[in-house]
Design an enzyme around this catalytic site. Structure first.
Site, PDB file in Angstrom:
ATOM      1  CE  LYS A   9      -5.072   7.507 -13.120  1.00  0.00           C
ATOM      2  NZ  LYS A   9      -3.707   7.174 -12.750  1.00  0.00           N
ATOM      3  CG  ASP A 135      -7.363   6.282  -9.750  1.00  0.00           C
ATOM      4  OD1 ASP A 135      -7.035   7.092  -8.852  1.00  0.00           O
ATOM      5  OD2 ASP A 135      -6.543   5.590 -10.391  1.00  0.00           O
TER       6      ASP A 135
HETATM    7  O1  C5P Z   1      -9.401   1.299  -4.924  1.00  0.00           O
HETATM    8  P1  C5P Z   1      -8.804   0.358  -5.929  1.00  0.00           P
HETATM    9  O2  C5P Z   1      -9.544  -0.935  -6.014  1.00  0.00           O
HETATM   10  O3  C5P Z   1      -8.621   0.984  -7.278  1.00  0.00           O
HETATM   11  O4  C5P Z   1      -7.337   0.037  -5.412  1.00  0.00           O
HETATM   12  C1  C5P Z   1      -6.596  -1.055  -5.919  1.00  0.00           C
HETATM   13  C2  C5P Z   1      -5.488  -1.391  -4.953  1.00  0.00           C
HETATM   14  O5  C5P Z   1      -4.540  -0.324  -4.901  1.00  0.00           O
HETATM   15  C3  C5P Z   1      -5.935  -1.549  -3.502  1.00  0.00           C
HETATM   16  O6  C5P Z   1      -6.324  -2.869  -3.233  1.00  0.00           O
HETATM   17  C4  C5P Z   1      -4.672  -1.177  -2.732  1.00  0.00           C
HETATM   18  O7  C5P Z   1      -3.773  -2.257  -2.725  1.00  0.00           O
HETATM   19  C5  C5P Z   1      -4.056  -0.107  -3.598  1.00  0.00           C
HETATM   20  N1  C5P Z   1      -4.408   1.266  -3.170  1.00  0.00           N
HETATM   21  C6  C5P Z   1      -3.881   1.767  -1.984  1.00  0.00           C
HETATM   22  N2  C5P Z   1      -4.180   3.062  -1.607  1.00  0.00           N
HETATM   23  C7  C5P Z   1      -4.957   3.844  -2.393  1.00  0.00           C
HETATM   24  C8  C5P Z   1      -5.488   3.344  -3.599  1.00  0.00           C
HETATM   25  C9  C5P Z   1      -5.185   2.055  -3.959  1.00  0.00           C
HETATM   26  O8  C5P Z   1      -3.158   1.083  -1.268  1.00  0.00           O
HETATM   27  N3  C5P Z   1      -5.210   5.086  -2.014  1.00  0.00           N
END
Ligand code: C5P
Length: 289
Positions: A9, A135
């Site tokens: 993406k 994502d």
């Molecule tokens: O959800 P995911 O594990 O992919 O997110 C990785 C990191 O990215 C989270 O631990 C956070 O620090 C940050 N994040 C965030 N806000 C989001 C998505 C991700 O702060 N909407």
């Protein structure tokens, strides 16, 4: 055995609206699927859910998002996956801002849903993916979409007009939590014109989208990294890109081209300087209409 594909993406826009009490951030992003893909094979048998890939350093257990997705599917549907080996032939660069891991997880959810005849709707699968990563819901649906909230509130958008895409990933990697933390400490000077991109998409105006590509993370990159991102964007635009931008938390930079020959030239120029350079195209929604 099931064979399927997981697509990368891009963020056509990425805006961070603020930090939430749960530690995540509220986002507003226009997302786009591209043709660059990992080949995924699901093989039933053996013990437990395992992940393997052509890259030795990826986690093989639950820490691998694809394995986590399979476990989540089994837990939520009560379907016994039994032993399952998920093999990923990775072409999407890892830790690159291209959603490779999330896309692998989404592909596993779609494949298991079909294999077990679980009959979950794309929305239900997306909801399941939310627990695996922010994502993943978008990667279940794919195509051109607005992603809000943590990234899981999705609105399908008019398809981006077909174009060539050149991707270039410089060598360094950037920690996603660190980049979010950097953003928390500053007042952003510029924000993406998301409404303008939505209007350009509605009008089928590729140039209008290209002019408005924007990612707020570019403003908070460490200087040395920012210089390199700016340089790659410069090459893409010089070679005729309608616009160029960093995707996600980077470091991959991409350019959109309406002229295939210009895209090929940009690819060649960057390939002379970087290892991870790709010439690809856009893809429509991954769910059958
Ligand atoms: O959800 P995911 O594990 O992919 O997110 C990785 C990191 O990215 C989270 O631990 C956070 O620090 C940050 N994040 C965030 N806000 C989001 C998505 C991700 O702060 N909407």
């Amino acid at each position: 055995m099931i064979e399927t594909k997981a697509y990368a993406k891009l963020n056509l826009t990425l805006d961070v609206l603020g930090k939430r009490p749960d530690g995540y951030h509220d986002l507003r992003m226009v997302m786009q699927t591209v043709d660059l893909s990992d080949a995924i094979t699901l093989e039933f048998g053996g013990e437990g859910v395992r992940a393997a890939s052509n890259l030795g350093f990826l986690p093989t257990g639950e820490k691998n998002l694809a394995a986590a997705a399979a476990l989540r599917f089994a837990e939520a549907t009560g379907k016994e996956t039994g032993g399952l080996l998920i093999h990923m032939e990775k072409s999407i660069p890892v830790c690159a801002g291209l959603g490779g891991g999330s896309s692998d997880a989404a592909a596993v959810l779609r494949a298991l849903n079909g294999y077990f005849g679980a009959g979950l709707s794309p929305r239900e699968l997306a909801l399941m993916g939310e627990r695996v990563g922010s994502d993943v819901p978008y990667c279940v649906l794919g195509g051109t979409a607005l992603a809000e909230g943590r990234g899981e509130v999705l609105t399908p958008l008019p398809t981006l007009p077909t174009c060539d895409v050149v991707l270039c990933k410089p060598k360094f990697s950037i920690s996603t939590p660190e980049l979010f933390a950097r953003l928390d400490g500053v007042r952003l000077r510029h924000r993406p014109d998301t409404e303008g991109v939505l209007a350009a998409l509605s009008a089928g105006d590729l140039g209008g989208v290209g002019r408005r590509l924007f990612n707020v993370f570019e403003e908070v990159l460490p200087v040395r990294i920012r210089d390199e991102i700016v340089a790659i964007k410069g090459v893409l635009v010089e070679q005729g890109a309608l616009g160029a931008c960093m995707s996600g938390t980077g470091p991959t930079v991409y350019g959109l081209f309406s002229d295939g020959e210009a895209a090929r030239r940009a690819y060649e120029v960057l390939k002379g300087q970087y290892r991870d350079v790709f010439l690809t195209g856009t893809r429509e929604s991954l769910i059958p209409s």
